[in-house]
Design an enzyme around this catalytic site. Structure first.
Site, short mmCIF file in Angstrom:
data_model
loop_
_atom_site.label_atom_id
_atom_site.label_comp_id
_atom_site.label_asym_id
_atom_site.label_seq_id
_atom_site.Cartn_x
_atom_site.Cartn_y
_atom_site.Cartn_z
N CYS A 13 27.81 37.59 60.67
CA CYS A 13 27.27 36.94 61.86
C CYS A 13 25.95 37.57 62.28
O CYS A 13 25.53 38.60 61.75
CB CYS A 13 28.27 37.10 62.99
SG CYS A 13 29.95 36.67 62.52
N GLN A 14 25.30 36.94 63.22
CA GLN A 14 24.10 37.54 63.81
C GLN A 14 24.22 37.49 65.34
O GLN A 14 24.83 36.59 65.91
CB GLN A 14 22.84 36.79 63.36
CG GLN A 14 22.55 37.00 61.88
CD GLN A 14 21.05 37.13 61.59
OE1 GLN A 14 20.22 37.12 62.48
NE2 GLN A 14 20.73 37.28 60.31
#
Lengths: 267, 267
Positions: A13-14
């Site tokens: 994820c970011q």
């Protein structure tokens, strides 16, 4: 870290966060961030964003990729002015692509909303059920969030303690969770903004004299000098830098920063 | 009730709910409801809507009138398919026009999200602080929601009991709160949908054979026969009927209904 580990982590994820001293919209940063949800990167498994406005907090989440989501389109074009924002685009590691697994997660503690988003992966993470908060979905991230809040609440049953007291307990539980895997996170109650780096997290503080910034992920520039006032101060925190003409600070592995009013006040 | 009392009540908030057996969008009903937020009625002090999708739940709230809100515009045009929906347009009685005072409110109990919206006014309502849930804003409504959840949690610390057990406790605490003023509410955990009528609440169940419906507040019709399948069943609950060519059932004062899978299953 092996090359294969770096690859694994790069596909997770970011995170994107903002903390500032006057309510500010995040449209510019979100536009670049959003492109990573299926256009310039492969985080297609849902996304979410939470805005604190006064004591209130509203969260927008969607299981669609951020580049194809009508709700993300709204957020890009509808300036919501907020002092604390936490956003997340997801590449599923644990937990199916379902709404209940979209970050950020939110709970109420001590009469305030707390919001949390995580980048990483906690292998075999099964904390004992706490007395107050239970996960709704099945991600390692929501389990970690509930463990953090259960720990804070059990330690400080009377209400929010001083920042120094809170920080010590948060640091201890964070370190213990971080032993289980990769644990980059953003956490806020609308007053303080916590950013923990396990492997990858950077930030920039924009303040007077303001300059122009240019996104990495979209060919878009903004001249903050024309938009900001001299006293404004804005911290942007992201998994990787969002602009290519500004100097971002890399947060050290194991570091837990606290931002308030757009400044890093404790680490 | 005096004419002036009726007038006071008529200017309070309005509720809209949906409970169904297959995920259904609420675009049609929401369009008529939305018009009451500043066009056909004067509920201009913010609005909100919550959708359950599986275990997940997303809430959209705004302090702008629903007829002028870009988020409401999105909801009208972006079909979100949900089995339980709770919406609210606000005419402020207690609590300023701020995001933290917008309904619906949400908390987690027993590992599930619970959502609540209220129409009415509870005078001098100051329940003792509970052990688990505290209000974030300053409405009587959020205080009542926290009192309900604190009561359920204290009574059933092990988890959600049978519906019959839950109903009895909810009925008792509801009656005691309703003694303080007007207390129409909608409450759901995504599995069951509770509707309490204090002064004004109606519902309709749409099922085979489906017919066309025409909104009261907008000149819009929809032919459900073309959209629904024979087994579909949808309950719509609203402060006042939304359509002028269907027969709505008025819920009796003091009645607490439970809907599940689009049917009233307990009262």
């Amino acid at each position: 870290m092996l090359a294969s580990d770096i690859q694994t982590q790069a596909t997770m994820c970011q995170l994107l966060g903002m903390n500032c001293n006057v309510p500010t919209d995040i449209c510019f940063s979100f536009e670049g961030f959003c492109a990573r949800g299926g256009k310039t990167d492969e985080h297609r498994d849902g996304w979410g964003i939470a805005f604190f406005e006064g004591l209130g907090c509203r969260t927008f989440i969607d299981v669609k990729p951020s580049i194809a989501s009508p709700i993300a389109e709204l957020i890009k074009n509808y300036p919501i002015h907020s002092t604390n924002v936490i956003a997340h685009i997801r590449k599923a590691t644990q937990g199916e692509i379902k709404l209940e697994n979209c970050h950020p997660f939110r709970r109420e503690l001590w009469g305030k909303y707390w919001v949390f988003a995580h980048n990483g992966n906690l292998e075999n993470f099964s904390p004992a059920a706490g007395d107050f908060y239970q996960p709704v979905g099945d991600t390692d991230s929501e389990k970690a969030f509930c463990l953090i809040l259960n720990t804070l609440r059990e330690t400080f049953p009377q209400g929010k303690p001083s920042l120094e007291q809170l920080y010590q307990v948060l640091k201890t539980i964070t370190n213990s969770i971080a032993c289980q895997g990769i644990f980059n996170y953003l956490l806020s109650d609308g007053e303080h903004f916590f950013a923990h780096c396990s492997t990858k997290l950077s930030y920039i503080i924009r303040q007077y004299p303001f300059a122009a910034a240019h996104l990495i992920d979209e060919d878009v520039s903004v001249d903050f000098q024309a938009l900001a006032r001299p006293g404004d101060q804005v911290a942007i925190i992201a998994t990787t830098p969002l602009t290519d003409n500004e100097v971002w600070t890399t947060i050290n592995s194991g570091e837990l920063l606290v931002f308030q009013q757009g400044a890093a006040i404790l680490s």
